[in-house]
Scaffold this active site. Structure first.
Site, PDB file in Angstrom:
ATOM      1  N   GLU A 215       0.849  -1.104   0.085  1.00 33.51           N
ATOM      2  CA  GLU A 215       0.198  -0.028   0.253  1.00 33.51           C
ATOM      3  C   GLU A 215       0.839   1.351  -0.163  1.00 33.51           C
ATOM      4  OE1 GLU A 215      -1.680  -0.862   3.639  1.00 33.51           O
ATOM      5  OE2 GLU A 215      -3.474  -1.913   3.061  1.00 33.51           O
ATOM      6  N   ASP A 330       9.841  -0.326 -16.072  1.00 37.80           N
ATOM      7  CA  ASP A 330       8.562  -0.273 -15.743  1.00 37.80           C
ATOM      8  C   ASP A 330       7.736   1.298 -15.935  1.00 37.80           C
ATOM      9  OD1 ASP A 330       5.950  -1.379 -15.316  1.00 37.80           O
ATOM     10  OD2 ASP A 330       6.225  -1.493 -13.222  1.00 37.80           O
TER      11      ASP A 330
END
Ligand code: NAG
Length: 500
Positions: A215, A330
């Protein structure tokens, strides 16, 4: 002789030196040690860790540099976590060749079934009572001890301003702290003990994102906002890798997310792995473009700053305070943040690879995760990419940057027209495309996101369209470099009279 003296000086002064005498050989299991026969040389310690990964026993052996061995006595990188991973650091040649025990989740033991005698009974009752008293005494002692130490520190702070790097003076902001420490030191960020102190005084406020790793939270530290990425304990290696990349010497740049601290907090039952960074309230470029259209000026600022960040990441800086070339692997609009001044900061370096130009090797991340399928370059999709060649990773980043530019340019308001936000290839592949879906479109049919004809009538959009096409060539080597894109967009921003 001179070498020996140098060595002694290092040991005696306990200085954090980058170039000290390497003396220790360790076993090494990482990919970049393949060339050196699965061994590495270090000035610090050998490290071995044992963990259970998806039911598989893993023994990872690495070298730890001297400057990572902080705090002394109980280094950060050498701490085991009960039930998750066993770690040991040692200091003799190949001492990390041993097989550590794989940690097992301890099951509660059944109480004994026999009857208890008087002695046992007394022991059972008196023992805990005795312990309780002892703990109470210890607590009182520690309390007074700390109060004295604290008062002492407060005095020091007043008397000796030169000491204020040793602990966190009350009135200093994070920005000052990072600026001072990273410009006076190695340039790679705060010392680890300061990182830990910062991390442990953050108050988490609200969750702002979720990902495969864990998270992201907004936290407060001394009245300022910070972002905290919390990894699940299974993701120890991702956490370690990302922290490692962010602390690459000379990485700090206005268009790369500012790293503040890494910490592993052990609360007894599990380990919380934290990565603390600057907080940007606009969130990711993806969120931003979804919410707002951009002006021509806004588009150029976003595009130029992203190219600027990527160029810095890719660039190798030579010299002792140099920086290796880094490829992101990425890049996508969700991994780029928008700062208050509407420029970009590249984030999420967990999959990045660094290039060691001296040996021309790549330190491939030990985890097997690859990038996001939608943004994969054709050579990644059909697996023709040359993994030994660092440049090929940079070219794959450029392809992804082109897609990000397309997402941005569509939202550019020119002559009153702008389109709704869409992901690249939204019209050609399903919403969670497989590698095969992507490969068919990008490699076989050789399709790319469409560049509308009307873009030709607006100089800024015409230039952006041209850059995109040159980012999307099937042959990676033919694509533009980040530096080239940066130059082209700088010229455009001068033409359009934009102040950066
Ligand atoms: C560690 O390295 C030594 C020396 O190269 C080698 O003999 C030994 O087999 C290695 N041990 C492991 C477990 O890899």
């Amino acid at each position: 002789m001179a070498d020996l003296r140098m060595c002694l000086a290092v040991v005696v002064l306990q200085t954090v030196l980058y170039r000290s005498c390497k003396a220790l050989w360790c076993n090494c299991t990482t990919a970049q040690c393949q060339k050196t026969g699965f061994q590495c040389e270090t000035d610090g310690a050998c490290r071995v860790s044992a963990l259970l990964d998806n039911g598989q026993e893993q023994h990872i052996r690495t070298c730890i540099t001297r400057d990572s061995l902080v705090p002394p006595g109980q280094p950060f990188y050498c701490l085991s976590t009960e039930g998750f991973f066993n770690i040991r650091c040692c200091y003799t040649d190949y001492c990390n060749g041993i097989d550590l025990k794989i940690p097992s989740v301890t099951a509660p033991t059944e109480p004994g079934t026999g009857t208890w005698g008087l002695v046992e009974l007394v022991a059972v009752i008196a023992g805990p009572l005795f312990l309780l008293c002892l703990l109470l005494l210890l607590g009182i002692f520690l309390y007074y001890y700390h109060r004295r130490a604290y008062n002492h520190r407060q005095r020091l702070q007043v008397e000796d301003p030169s000491c204020d790097n040793l602990y966190l003076a009350k009135d200093r902001s994070l920005q000052d702290l990072i600026y001072n420490l990273s410009t006076s030191g190695s340039g790679s960020g705060l010392p680890l003990f300061v990182q830990r102190t910062v991390a442990r005084t953050i108050v988490l406020q609200e969750i702002i994102g979720k990902g495969r790793f864990g998270e992201v939270w907004r936290g407060r530290w001394r009245g300022g906002d910070v972002a905290v990425k919390i990894f699940s304990s299974r993701e120890e290696r991702s956490w370690f890798r990302e922290a490692e990349i962010y602390q690459t010497i000379m990485l700090r740049h206005e268009n790369i997310l500012g790293f503040i601290a890494a910490d592993n907090k052990d609360n007894g039952t599990w380990t919380q792995l934290w990565l603390v960074s600057d907080y940007h309230e606009y969130g990711s470029l993806f969120d931003y473009l979804n919410r707002y259209p951009v002006t021509t000026e806004g588009m150029i600022k976003l595009a130029l700053s992203a190219a600027n960040g990527l160029a810095h990441l890719h660039m190798e800086i030579l010299g002792t305070q140099g920086k290796p070339g880094i490829a992101h692997r990425d890049l996508k609009s969700k991994n780029i943040l928008v700062k208050k001044n509407c420029t970009c900061a590249i984030a999420d370096l967990g999959l990045a690879v660094r290039h060691d130009s001296a040996t021309d090797t790549i330190d491939i991340a030990p985890n097997q995760r690859v990038g996001t399928k939608r943004y994969m370059a054709p050579e990644v999709l059909d697996e023709t990419i040359n993994m030994r060649h660092f440049e090929s990773f940079k070219c794959a980043d450029i392809y992804a940057l082109g897609l990000v530019y397309w997402e941005t340019a569509r939202r550019c308001n020119s002559g009153g027209i702008h389109e709704e936000y869409q992901l690249p290839y939204y019209d050609l592949v399903p919403s969670d495309p497989s590698i095969e879906d992507m490969r068919k479109v990008v490699c076989d049919q050789k399709l790319r996101p469409s560049i509308p004809n009307w873009w030709q009538s607006y100089e800024a959009l015409r230039v952006m369209g041209k850059i995109m096409r040159e980012c999307w060539y099937p042959n990676g080597a033919a694509r533009l470099t980040a530096l080239r894109i940066k130059k082209t967009l700088s010229q455009l921003s001068v033409q359009e009279d934009i102040k950066m």
